[in-house]
Structure formats: structure tokens, C-alpha cells
Design a protein around this motif. Structure first.
Motif, PDB file in Angstrom:
ATOM      1  N   ARG A  43       9.439  -3.706   7.682  1.00  0.00           N
ATOM      2  CA  ARG A  43       9.220  -5.121   7.339  1.00  0.00           C
ATOM      3  C   ARG A  43       8.265  -5.264   6.153  1.00  0.00           C
ATOM      4  NH1 ARG A  43       6.298  -9.006  11.610  1.00  0.00           N
ATOM      5  NH2 ARG A  43       5.838  -6.933  12.369  1.00  0.00           N
ATOM      6  N   TRP A  44       7.136  -4.571   6.193  1.00  0.00           N
ATOM      7  CA  TRP A  44       6.132  -4.760   5.141  1.00  0.00           C
ATOM      8  C   TRP A  44       6.550  -4.096   3.841  1.00  0.00           C
ATOM      9  CZ3 TRP A  44       4.042  -8.749   6.740  1.00  0.00           C
ATOM     10  CH2 TRP A  44       3.642  -8.928   8.053  1.00  0.00           C
ATOM     11  N   ALA A  45       7.209  -2.959   3.904  1.00  0.00           N
ATOM     12  CA  ALA A  45       7.632  -2.282   2.669  1.00  0.00           C
ATOM     13  C   ALA A  45       8.630  -3.132   1.898  1.00  0.00           C
ATOM     14  CB  ALA A  45       8.219  -0.910   2.975  1.00  0.00           C
ATOM     15  N   VAL A  46       9.582  -3.727   2.583  1.00  0.00           N
ATOM     16  CA  VAL A  46      10.557  -4.592   1.904  1.00  0.00           C
ATOM     17  C   VAL A  46       9.821  -5.700   1.164  1.00  0.00           C
ATOM     18  CG1 VAL A  46      12.405  -6.290   2.250  1.00  0.00           C
ATOM     19  CG2 VAL A  46      12.469  -4.116   3.482  1.00  0.00           C
ATOM     20  N   LEU A  47       8.895  -6.355   1.852  1.00  0.00           N
ATOM     21  CA  LEU A  47       8.176  -7.470   1.236  1.00  0.00           C
ATOM     22  C   LEU A  47       7.273  -7.013   0.089  1.00  0.00           C
ATOM     23  CD1 LEU A  47       7.356  -9.455   4.490  1.00  0.00           C
ATOM     24  CD2 LEU A  47       9.185  -9.883   2.841  1.00  0.00           C
ATOM     25  N   VAL A  48       6.600  -5.885   0.264  1.00  0.00           N
ATOM     26  CA  VAL A  48       5.726  -5.365  -0.798  1.00  0.00           C
ATOM     27  C   VAL A  48       6.543  -4.979  -2.026  1.00  0.00           C
ATOM     28  CG1 VAL A  48       4.268  -3.384  -1.442  1.00  0.00           C
ATOM     29  CG2 VAL A  48       3.838  -4.621   0.697  1.00  0.00           C
ATOM     30  N   LEU A  49       7.639  -4.269  -1.825  1.00  0.00           N
ATOM     31  CA  LEU A  49       8.463  -3.849  -2.958  1.00  0.00           C
ATOM     32  C   LEU A  49       9.031  -5.056  -3.710  1.00  0.00           C
ATOM     33  CD1 LEU A  49      10.219  -0.814  -1.258  1.00  0.00           C
ATOM     34  CD2 LEU A  49       8.706  -0.701  -3.258  1.00  0.00           C
ATOM     35  N   VAL A  50       9.514  -6.047  -2.976  1.00  0.00           N
ATOM     36  CA  VAL A  50      10.049  -7.241  -3.631  1.00  0.00           C
ATOM     37  C   VAL A  50       8.926  -8.007  -4.335  1.00  0.00           C
ATOM     38  CG1 VAL A  50      11.209  -9.459  -3.251  1.00  0.00           C
ATOM     39  CG2 VAL A  50      12.066  -7.391  -2.126  1.00  0.00           C
ATOM     40  N   ALA A  51       7.755  -8.087  -3.724  1.00  0.00           N
ATOM     41  CA  ALA A  51       6.611  -8.771  -4.351  1.00  0.00           C
ATOM     42  C   ALA A  51       6.206  -8.091  -5.655  1.00  0.00           C
ATOM     43  CB  ALA A  51       5.421  -8.815  -3.387  1.00  0.00           C
ATOM     44  N   LEU A  52       6.236  -6.769  -5.673  1.00  0.00           N
ATOM     45  CA  LEU A  52       5.832  -6.029  -6.871  1.00  0.00           C
ATOM     46  C   LEU A  52       6.847  -6.131  -8.004  1.00  0.00           C
ATOM     47  CD1 LEU A  52       4.169  -2.856  -5.319  1.00  0.00           C
ATOM     48  CD2 LEU A  52       3.044  -4.685  -6.618  1.00  0.00           C
ATOM     49  N   MET A  53       8.034  -6.667  -7.718  1.00  0.00           N
ATOM     50  CA  MET A  53       9.005  -6.879  -8.794  1.00  0.00           C
ATOM     51  C   MET A  53       8.466  -7.878  -9.818  1.00  0.00           C
ATOM     52  SD  MET A  53      12.634  -6.960  -6.780  1.00  0.00           S
ATOM     53  CE  MET A  53      13.609  -7.076  -8.289  1.00  0.00           C
ATOM     54  N   ALA A  54       7.554  -8.733  -9.392  1.00  0.00           N
ATOM     55  CA  ALA A  54       6.967  -9.726 -10.291  1.00  0.00           C
ATOM     56  C   ALA A  54       5.934  -9.104 -11.234  1.00  0.00           C
ATOM     57  CB  ALA A  54       6.311 -10.853  -9.478  1.00  0.00           C
ATOM     58  N   GLY A  55       5.586  -7.849 -11.015  1.00  0.00           N
ATOM     59  CA  GLY A  55       4.633  -7.175 -11.892  1.00  0.00           C
ATOM     60  C   GLY A  55       3.478  -6.560 -11.122  1.00  0.00           C
TER      61      GLY A  55
END
Length: 158
Positions: A43-55
Motif C-alpha cells: 500500500r505505502w510503496a504504491v503511494l510513495v512511488l506515485v507521489a515521487l513522480m511529481a519530483g
């Protein structure tokens, strides 16, 4: 291979040992790709990876963006993603400490795929919740009926 073709075997599913070692075989119980799959689909990895797409993000900014994650879970998730090569951690030698996180090229690739999954879930969440609610109601109705049927069967057995 020709012999397998003659016998009607599906050659497209035949993968040599060297190819499996290079590529991985996620269906094998001891394949290391299972661990990586588990890491990136938590759950957290998906959200962290997608969040980091913003930079690039600092730890506190990531924690604010990924609402609900504890400091400990975020730190563990980032360490795992860094160890797998999906996230770069840059620590600056300043006081107070400054640490930034960003996706690696491999992290960009996996995040793009996970973003598609997250988008699909958000688009279909209404249908999913409706199905889950219907399923829960059916289970609540079926449970007493199943218990009653088991009681009748037990009584008949006597």
C-alpha cells in the motif's frame, strides 16, 4: 525445441534456465521477483512511488502527501525502495540534516505502471465499493443460513 513442437507442447511457455535467471519467473515460489513485486505493490510503496513522480521530495513533504503513513512505515518503505533501486536518497551534509528522495529511471518506469493501476482503482472505486457492500450483505445473510443448515445436518446425523 523442435521435438516439443512435434509433440504439441506450447513452445511459447518454454523458457530456458538462463533466461529465467536473467528475467525471473514470478510464479516460482523461490523467485526473487516475488519479493520485489511484494515491495512495489505494498500500500505505502504504491503511494510513495506515485507521489515521487511529481519530483524530488523531502521526507516530511512525502509524509504529508501520503496521508496516513506513519514515520516508521514511510522510512521502511523508502529504505526498501532504495535497496531495490527504485528510489535515490540524497543526504546533504548540513545542519539540520537535509535528505531528499527521487525516483531512479527504474523507479520512473514502475511508478508509471502503478499510477495506471491507482488511476483505475480511483475511477472504479464506486463499483468496487458497491460490489463489496453487496458481497458483505450476502455473506451476512448466508452465514446464519449456513449455520442453520449445519445444525439440521448434525441433528439428522443423530
Amino acid at each position: 525445441m523442435a521435438r516439443q513442437e512435434e509433440e504439441g507442447a506450447d513452445v511459447s511457455t518454454h523458457v530456458g534456465v538462463a533466461e529465467r535467471l536473467r528475467r525471473g519467473y514470478v510464479f516460482a515460489h523461490d523467485c526473487p521477483s516475488r519479493d520485489v513485486l511484494s515491495h512495489i505493490t505494498s500500500r505505502w510503496a504504491v503511494l510513495v512511488l506515485v507521489a515521487l513522480m511529481a519530483g524530488t521530495h523531502r521526507f516530511s513533504a512525502l509524509r504529508r502527501k501520503v496521508s496516513g503513513v506513519s514515520e516508521k512505515m514511510l522510512a521502511q518503505t523508502l529504505q526498501t525502495l532504495e535497496a531495490d533501486g527504485f528510489v535515490d536518497r540524497v543526504a546533504y551534509p548540513v545542519v539540520p540534516p537535509k535528505v531528499e528522495y527521487r525516483l531512479t529511471p527504474m523507479g520512473d518506469a514502475v511508478a508509471a505502471r502503478l499510477e495506471g493501476l491507482a488511476d483505475w482503482v480511483e475511477i472504479h472505486i464506486g463499483d468496487i465499493v458497491a460490489h463489496r457492500t453487496g458481497h458483505d450483505q450476502a455473506t451476512r445473510i448466508a452465514a446464519p443460513l449456513t449455520a442453520a443448515a449445519e445444525t439440521v445436518q448434525a441433528a439428522d446425523a443423530l
